[in-house]
Design an enzyme around this catalytic site. Structure first.
Site, PDB file in Angstrom:
ATOM      1  N   GLY A  12       0.814  -1.213   0.000  1.00  0.00           N
ATOM      2  CA  GLY A  12       0.000   0.000   0.000  1.00  0.00           C
ATOM      3  C   GLY A  12       0.847   1.262   0.000  1.00  0.00           C
ATOM      4  CB  ALA A  47      -0.077   1.320  -4.149  1.00  0.00           C
ATOM      5  CD  GLU A  48      -1.459   7.236   0.162  1.00  0.00           C
ATOM      6  OE1 GLU A  48      -1.799   8.402   0.446  1.00  0.00           O
ATOM      7  OE2 GLU A  48      -1.921   6.232   0.733  1.00  0.00           O
ATOM      8  CB  THR A  49       5.294   5.977  -2.718  1.00  0.00           C
ATOM      9  OG1 THR A  49       5.283   5.836  -1.297  1.00  0.00           O
ATOM     10  CG2 THR A  49       6.531   6.737  -3.167  1.00  0.00           C
ATOM     11  CB  SER A 103       1.245  10.487  -3.905  1.00  0.00           C
ATOM     12  OG  SER A 103       0.212   9.993  -3.104  1.00  0.00           O
TER      13      SER A 103
END
Length: 129
Positions: A45, A48-50, A53
């Site tokens: 997660g 993925a968010e890195t 974003s």
């Protein structure tokens, strides 16, 4: 922004390539496992968010500042060693929001996680930025 004590650094995330069409990054499994020896789903997660974003930032900065609004991850299989690679691609890019699909694969190219990240594009930067 200071790179000191950033979560992506602690997990060993490396950005490999950046463009408006995709952001690619890697992360080692070692050091990011859960108690049973598998890659921690939370680490997937964070990867993925890195990546998502970063992709949102490429589309919105400097006029607007992206912040994560929603992250959903589906974990398809486990990884126990090596590097995983994430590829973030835009599904929607608007003025106020963007949504990316992030596919995380193991070294054999097998999909281990599919994530979807939606970012809000703010007019102001958060405090401390």
């Amino acid at each position: 922004m200071s790179r000191v004590e950033q979560l992506a650094d602690k997990l060993g995330i490396e950005l490999v390539s950046l463009s408006h069409d995709e952001v690619v990054g890697t992360m080692p499994v070692e050091g990011n496992r859960q108690p049973f020896g598998l890659l921690h789903g939370g680490a997937s997660g964070v990867l993925a968010e890195t990546l998502g974003s970063t992709l949102a930032a490429l589309h919105s900065l400097p006029e607007r500042f992206p912040v994560g609004l929603e992250l959903a991850c589906t974990h398809h299989r486990s990884a126990t060693s090596g590097l995983v690679t994430g590829v973030a691609r835009p599904l929607h890019v608007g003025r106020s929001t963007s949504t990316s699909e992030i596919v995380v694969s193991d070294e054999e190219g097998r999909r281990i996680c599919t994530a979807k990240l939606t970012c809000l594009h703010r007019d102001t930067r958060p405090d401390g930025w």
